[in-house]
Design an enzyme around this catalytic site. Structure first.
Site, PDB file in Angstrom:
ATOM      1  N   CYS A 231      -6.699  -0.993  -3.681  1.00  0.00           N
ATOM      2  CA  CYS A 231      -7.014  -0.044  -2.622  1.00  0.00           C
ATOM      3  C   CYS A 231      -6.414  -0.539  -1.315  1.00  0.00           C
ATOM      4  O   CYS A 231      -6.846  -1.565  -0.779  1.00  0.00           O
ATOM      5  CB  CYS A 231      -8.522   0.131  -2.475  1.00  0.00           C
ATOM      6  SG  CYS A 231      -8.891   1.318  -1.172  1.00  0.00           S
ATOM      7  N   GLY A 232      -5.431   0.188  -0.816  1.00  0.00           N
ATOM      8  CA  GLY A 232      -4.764  -0.218   0.411  1.00  0.00           C
ATOM      9  C   GLY A 232      -5.587   0.025   1.658  1.00  0.00           C
ATOM     10  O   GLY A 232      -5.632  -0.820   2.558  1.00  0.00           O
ATOM     11  N   HIS A 233      -6.281   1.183   1.726  1.00  0.00           N
ATOM     12  CA  HIS A 233      -7.046   1.451   2.951  1.00  0.00           C
ATOM     13  C   HIS A 233      -8.192   0.451   3.099  1.00  0.00           C
ATOM     14  O   HIS A 233      -8.491  -0.001   4.209  1.00  0.00           O
ATOM     15  CB  HIS A 233      -7.550   2.901   2.966  1.00  0.00           C
ATOM     16  CG  HIS A 233      -8.892   3.115   2.355  1.00  0.00           C
ATOM     17  ND1 HIS A 233      -9.061   3.344   0.998  1.00  0.00           N
ATOM     18  CD2 HIS A 233     -10.145   3.123   2.900  1.00  0.00           C
ATOM     19  CE1 HIS A 233     -10.358   3.483   0.748  1.00  0.00           C
ATOM     20  NE2 HIS A 233     -11.030   3.369   1.867  1.00  0.00           N
TER      21      HIS A 233
ATOM     22  N   GLY B  23      -3.128   3.701   0.684  1.00  0.00           N
ATOM     23  CA  GLY B  23      -2.239   2.546   0.743  1.00  0.00           C
ATOM     24  C   GLY B  23      -1.521   2.249  -0.550  1.00  0.00           C
ATOM     25  O   GLY B  23      -0.312   2.002  -0.573  1.00  0.00           O
ATOM     26  N   SER B  24      -2.260   2.268  -1.667  1.00  0.00           N
ATOM     27  CA  SER B  24      -1.606   2.029  -2.955  1.00  0.00           C
ATOM     28  C   SER B  24      -0.728   3.211  -3.339  1.00  0.00           C
ATOM     29  O   SER B  24       0.265   3.062  -4.058  1.00  0.00           O
ATOM     30  CB  SER B  24      -2.644   1.751  -4.044  1.00  0.00           C
ATOM     31  OG  SER B  24      -3.611   2.790  -4.105  1.00  0.00           O
TER      32      SER B  24
END
Length: 340
Positions: free
Chosen positions: A90-92, A256-257
């Site tokens: 998870c990017g965020h 993000g991902s």
């Protein structure tokens, strides 16, 4: 029986919630983070339900479960949770954690940039936190595991939509990616409910008919969601996308991902070069900036940057006589609840 009590810190990145579990959660068992993820899924999933579902959460809630790392040199390990289960990347949330980790003193601040490794289920992720001379934290960037185009130009017959051509790319999680215009939809003007319906149909069909395999880890081999994009040329001005994930959540951030997966896809098709900055916006309109940092034998390493913000802190209680001890997820049909 005593009540169950939790404490959390709530943040958001580009509008997408990040609920960090700070107290009351059990210690997870396992020699690796993927083993701990299995332990959480099999033995402690009530924690996810308590903190993601109503009345303490909501359908679009997103969570972070910190745990001790197994990767050498990692400052922290985390599981990512949502309404349907456990994300592999998870990017965020990683962007929000960049700020939180420094504020908690888990990693000492160093100006102008503090670096540390965050262990995620997909693997180690390097985090870069901008710190000014007064110690204030600015943008946070991360470089995730190698991303790649997994299935190019897949043509499927989706019930209710007809023939659809899409790509499946990996950015720590697997996404189906295609322009909304390919479905006869306009990402800007088509009602979000119609976009959501199309992504639900695509994701459901692919999950039922396609086998997704990660080259090394079977636990990572599943389709996490679908991303509809605009028709912007990569690297030439901002692009917009909408991401459907889990069990129908719509990411408020650019994902993000998902940006990582889009960069891998566009590079594989020769549409963006290494080192070119690309601004991507999601439902909230707040941007992430992504670029391909370097190439590896396993794919591209993308760098994605944004900014996290605090939303509050809370303590939650589950009383022994609560008639909904596991929380409530609103179903598609009421008979699902009434048949309990």
């Amino acid at each position: 029986m005593a009540p169950i009590r939790y404490t959390v810190t709530d943040m958001h990145t580009a509008g997408e919630p990040v609920r960090i579990f700070t107290g009351g959660v059990p210690e997870l068992r396992g020699a690796t983070l993927l083993e701990k993820r299995r332990d959480a899924m099999a033995n402690h999933d009530s924690v996810r339900r308590h903190l993601m579902f109503e009345p303490r959460g909501h359908r679009e809630m997103y969570g972070v479960w910190p745990t001790s790392p197994s990767h050498p040199g990692a400052a922290l390990a985390v599981l990512f949770t949502h309404n349907e289960g456990y994300s592999t990347m998870c990017g965020h949330a990683t962007i929000a954690l960049g700020r939180w980790v420094l504020d908690q003193g888990l990693v000492p601040k160093q100006a102008p940039e503090t670096r540390f490794v965050l262990e995620c289920p997909c693997g180690p992720v390097e985090v870069f936190v901008a710190v000014d001379a007064d110690g204030r934290i600015g943008d946070v960037a991360f470089e995730s595991v190698p991303a790649f185009l997994a299935v190019p130009d897949l043509r499927v017959e989706v019930p209710g939509l007809g023939p659809v051509t899409l790509d499946i790319a990996y950015g720590g999680a697997f996404y189906a990616i295609l322009p909304a215009s390919r479905l006869g939809l306009d990402l800007r003007r088509t009602p979000v409910a119609a976009l959501h319906d199309a992504m639900t149909r695509i994701t459901g069909h692919l999950r039922a008919t396609e086998t997704i395999r990660h080259p090394r880890e079977p636990d990572l081999g599943f389709l996490y969601g679908t991303i509809l994009t605009d028709d912007a040329v990569p690297g030439q001005g901002p692009s917009w996308n909408l991401c459907w994930f889990g069990d129908g959540q719509i990411d408020r951030s650019p994902t993000g991902s998902g940006v990582t997966a889009r960069l891998a896809l566009e590079h594989a098709k020769g549409r963006i070069a290494s080192g070119v900055d690309w601004e991507v916006r999601g439902l909230s309109g707040a941007p992430f900036t992504g670029r391909i940092a370097r190439l590896t034998a396993d794919g591209v390493v993308a760098r994605v940057a944004g900014r996290g913000h605090y939303a509050g802190e809370a303590s939650f209680t589950i009383e022994p006589d609560d008639p909904l001890p596991d929380g409530l997820a609103v179903p598609e049909r009421l008979e699902t609840l009434w048949s309990r």
